[in-house]
Design a protein around this motif. Structure first.
Motif, PDB file in Angstrom:
ATOM      1  N   ILE A 101       0.838  -1.202   0.000  1.00 33.17           N
ATOM      2  CA  ILE A 101       0.000   0.000   0.000  1.00 33.17           C
ATOM      3  C   ILE A 101       0.875   1.254   0.000  1.00 33.17           C
ATOM      4  O   ILE A 101       0.606   2.227  -0.720  1.00 33.17           O
ATOM      5  N   PHE A 102       1.939   1.228   0.810  1.00 31.16           N
ATOM      6  CA  PHE A 102       2.877   2.363   0.820  1.00 31.16           C
ATOM      7  C   PHE A 102       3.463   2.584  -0.572  1.00 31.16           C
ATOM      8  O   PHE A 102       3.552   3.724  -1.050  1.00 31.16           O
ATOM      9  N   LEU A 103       3.852   1.494  -1.222  1.00 24.81           N
ATOM     10  CA  LEU A 103       4.457   1.593  -2.548  1.00 24.81           C
ATOM     11  C   LEU A 103       3.465   2.146  -3.571  1.00 24.81           C
ATOM     12  O   LEU A 103       3.827   2.983  -4.412  1.00 24.81           O
ATOM     13  N   ILE A 104       2.222   1.702  -3.495  1.00 26.08           N
ATOM     14  CA  ILE A 104       1.188   2.208  -4.410  1.00 26.08           C
ATOM     15  C   ILE A 104       0.992   3.705  -4.224  1.00 26.08           C
ATOM     16  O   ILE A 104       0.895   4.465  -5.201  1.00 26.08           O
ATOM     17  N   CYS A 105       0.937   4.152  -2.977  1.00 27.26           N
ATOM     18  CA  CYS A 105       0.751   5.583  -2.699  1.00 27.26           C
ATOM     19  C   CYS A 105       1.922   6.407  -3.231  1.00 27.26           C
ATOM     20  O   CYS A 105       1.727   7.479  -3.820  1.00 27.26           O
ATOM     21  N   VAL A 106       3.136   5.910  -3.024  1.00 27.85           N
ATOM     22  CA  VAL A 106       4.321   6.640  -3.481  1.00 27.85           C
ATOM     23  C   VAL A 106       4.321   6.780  -4.999  1.00 27.85           C
ATOM     24  O   VAL A 106       4.499   7.877  -5.541  1.00 27.85           O
ATOM     25  N   THR A 107       4.097   5.673  -5.706  1.00 22.54           N
ATOM     26  CA  THR A 107       4.127   5.725  -7.166  1.00 22.54           C
ATOM     27  C   THR A 107       2.980   6.557  -7.719  1.00 22.54           C
ATOM     28  O   THR A 107       3.143   7.261  -8.731  1.00 22.54           O
ATOM     29  N   TYR A 108       1.837   6.513  -7.065  1.00 19.75           N
ATOM     30  CA  TYR A 108       0.692   7.312  -7.524  1.00 19.75           C
ATOM     31  C   TYR A 108       0.992   8.797  -7.406  1.00 19.75           C
ATOM     32  O   TYR A 108       0.808   9.569  -8.356  1.00 19.75           O
ATOM     33  N   TYR A 109       1.467   9.212  -6.236  1.00 25.32           N
ATOM     34  CA  TYR A 109       1.685  10.643  -6.010  1.00 25.32           C
ATOM     35  C   TYR A 109       2.888  11.171  -6.795  1.00 25.32           C
ATOM     36  O   TYR A 109       2.937  12.365  -7.106  1.00 25.32           O
ATOM     37  N   ILE A 110       3.847  10.299  -7.109  1.00 24.69           N
ATOM     38  CA  ILE A 110       4.961  10.734  -7.957  1.00 24.69           C
ATOM     39  C   ILE A 110       4.423  11.205  -9.305  1.00 24.69           C
ATOM     40  O   ILE A 110       4.843  12.233  -9.852  1.00 24.69           O
ATOM     41  N   GLY A 111       3.468  10.459  -9.840  1.00 30.36           N
ATOM     42  CA  GLY A 111       2.906  10.828 -11.134  1.00 30.36           C
ATOM     43  C   GLY A 111       1.956  12.006 -11.068  1.00 30.36           C
ATOM     44  O   GLY A 111       2.062  12.955 -11.845  1.00 30.36           O
ATOM     45  N   ILE A 112       1.030  11.983 -10.111  1.00 31.50           N
ATOM     46  CA  ILE A 112      -0.031  12.989 -10.085  1.00 31.50           C
ATOM     47  C   ILE A 112       0.491  14.353  -9.660  1.00 31.50           C
ATOM     48  O   ILE A 112       0.082  15.386 -10.199  1.00 31.50           O
ATOM     49  N   PHE A 113       1.417  14.414  -8.692  1.00 30.08           N
ATOM     50  CA  PHE A 113       1.904  15.706  -8.230  1.00 30.08           C
ATOM     51  C   PHE A 113       2.763  16.399  -9.284  1.00 30.08           C
ATOM     52  O   PHE A 113       2.704  17.615  -9.431  1.00 30.08           O
ATOM     53  N   VAL A 114       3.575  15.622  -9.991  1.00 29.07           N
ATOM     54  CA  VAL A 114       4.378  16.223 -11.058  1.00 29.07           C
ATOM     55  C   VAL A 114       3.479  16.764 -12.158  1.00 29.07           C
ATOM     56  O   VAL A 114       3.690  17.861 -12.678  1.00 29.07           O
ATOM     57  N   PHE A 115       2.434  16.024 -12.500  1.00 34.00           N
ATOM     58  CA  PHE A 115       1.504  16.480 -13.525  1.00 34.00           C
ATOM     59  C   PHE A 115       0.787  17.754 -13.086  1.00 34.00           C
ATOM     60  O   PHE A 115       0.682  18.725 -13.854  1.00 34.00           O
ATOM     61  N   ILE A 116       0.281  17.765 -11.850  1.00 31.87           N
ATOM     62  CA  ILE A 116      -0.440  18.940 -11.353  1.00 31.87           C
ATOM     63  C   ILE A 116       0.488  20.144 -11.280  1.00 31.87           C
ATOM     64  O   ILE A 116       0.121  21.266 -11.612  1.00 31.87           O
ATOM     65  N   GLY A 117       1.729  19.902 -10.835  1.00 28.84           N
ATOM     66  CA  GLY A 117       2.676  21.020 -10.707  1.00 28.84           C
ATOM     67  C   GLY A 117       3.027  21.654 -12.028  1.00 28.84           C
ATOM     68  O   GLY A 117       3.190  22.876 -12.123  1.00 28.84           O
ATOM     69  N   MET A 118       3.142  20.854 -13.096  1.00 28.96           N
ATOM     70  CA  MET A 118       3.560  21.367 -14.393  1.00 28.96           C
ATOM     71  C   MET A 118       2.385  21.789 -15.272  1.00 28.96           C
ATOM     72  O   MET A 118       2.565  22.506 -16.257  1.00 28.96           O
ATOM     73  N   ALA A 119       1.183  21.327 -14.927  1.00 28.80           N
ATOM     74  CA  ALA A 119       0.033  21.616 -15.794  1.00 28.80           C
ATOM     75  C   ALA A 119      -0.359  23.082 -15.707  1.00 28.80           C
ATOM     76  O   ALA A 119      -0.042  23.791 -14.749  1.00 28.80           O
ATOM     77  N   THR A 120      -1.051  23.550 -16.745  1.00 32.10           N
ATOM     78  CA  THR A 120      -1.551  24.927 -16.768  1.00 32.10           C
ATOM     79  C   THR A 120      -3.047  24.914 -17.036  1.00 32.10           C
ATOM     80  O   THR A 120      -3.599  23.916 -17.473  1.00 32.10           O
TER      81      THR A 120
END
Length: 293
Positions: free
Chosen positions: A274-293
């Motif tokens: 579960i920890f691993l799933i959360c880490v990999t999920y947020y790695i993708g979603i936070f980078v996308f949200i941070g760079m998106a416009t």
């Protein structure tokens, strides 16, 4: 010498089960709602519990909502812009691990949540001030302070949840808290640009003023933390003098299991997955949200 119990506590503390039944018949709705074990009283607690992290989620994504405005008004590169998220993340890497220990063993959940909200408020104000003076160093310092309070506040919020709710209620409470937190992010995404556009006609630095206005949500979260701390302390005072059943009650504001670092070795494989799933999920979603416009 026995400790004196105030009138409010005495009214809510029947001394036997038969007396408790008679007492409930006598008390009206507004008296019963003051009882910490009452359903409606816990709903009031849940309201403040849900909005405890509203300011954190609202202000965390301020840079994303105003991405173009940051790079244009401050004349910074994309790499400098992403530092705003990097400096938020560095303290959370450490504090997420030690946050539970600090809250459980050092400051307690009440003061811990208040301290976290103070860090959020101060960090957002410093961030907005750095934007006003176009100082990337001050902006990163503000995000660093904001990060100290942001993720640790979620630990305090979950601690409140398990103290006030149990069983099937707990899953609903966790889901509702997360929903209200995400509402903060959604409101930010839809509100900050209209606020910026409205201010641009009247002030010379609408970006900084918009961020100062956003700090009001952190102030609101701090107010929720203060009220929640008072309600929790009041419940603890009342239940401390009540003769609780042997199997406990819904509200367990005192005591609890003692946390030890050695408990990490007892985590099973499913939990680590579960920890691993959360880490990999947020790695993708936070980078996308941070760079998106």
């Amino acid at each position: 010498m026995m400790e004196n119990v105030d009138e409010e506590t005495t009214n809510l503390l029947p001394k036997s089960s038969s007396e408790a039944d008679e007492k409930k018949e006598e008390l009206g709705f507004w008296m019963r709602i003051r009882d910490p074990t009452n359903f409606f009283h816990r709903c009031i607690v849940l309201f403040f519990m849900c909005f405890l992290s509203f300011g954190s989620y609202f202000c965390f994504d301020n840079p994303t909502a105003l991405h173009r405005q940051f790079t244009r008004d401050l004349n910074i590169s994309e790499s400098s812009y992403m530092l705003l998220y990097s400096w938020y993340s560095w303290p959370t890497v450490v504090l997420c691990f030690f946050g539970g220990f600090i809250i459980d063993r050092v400051v307690g959940v009440r003061m811990g949540s208040i301290y976290c909200c103070l860090f959020l408020l101060v960090g957002q104000v410093v961030f907005a001030t750095g934007t006003f003076y176009n100082s990337l160093v001050a902006m990163c310092a503000g995000r660093f302070l904001f990060g100290i309070g942001g993720e640790t506040l979620a630990v305090a919020q979950n601690t409140y949840s398990v103290q006030w709710f149990a069983g099937k209620e707990l899953n609903f409470v966790f889901g509702l808290q997360l929903s209200m937190a995400r509402i903060g992010s959604t409101v930010n995404m839809n509100v900050m640009i209209p606020v910026y556009n409205s201010l641009s006609s009247y002030v010379s630095k609408p970006l900084a003023i918009s961020l100062f206005i956003a700090a009001a949500t952190c102030l609101f979260s701090l107010l929720c933390a203060l009220i929640l701390g008072w309600l929790d302390a009041r419940a603890h005072r009342i239940l401390r003098h009540r003769e609780l059943p042997s199997d406990g009650d819904d509200v367990t504001t005192g005591g609890g299991d003692v946390i030890k670092f050695s408990d990490v070795a007892k985590f099973n494989l499913q939990l680590w997955l579960i920890f691993l799933i959360c880490v990999t999920y947020y790695i993708g979603i936070f980078v996308f949200i941070g760079m998106a416009t």
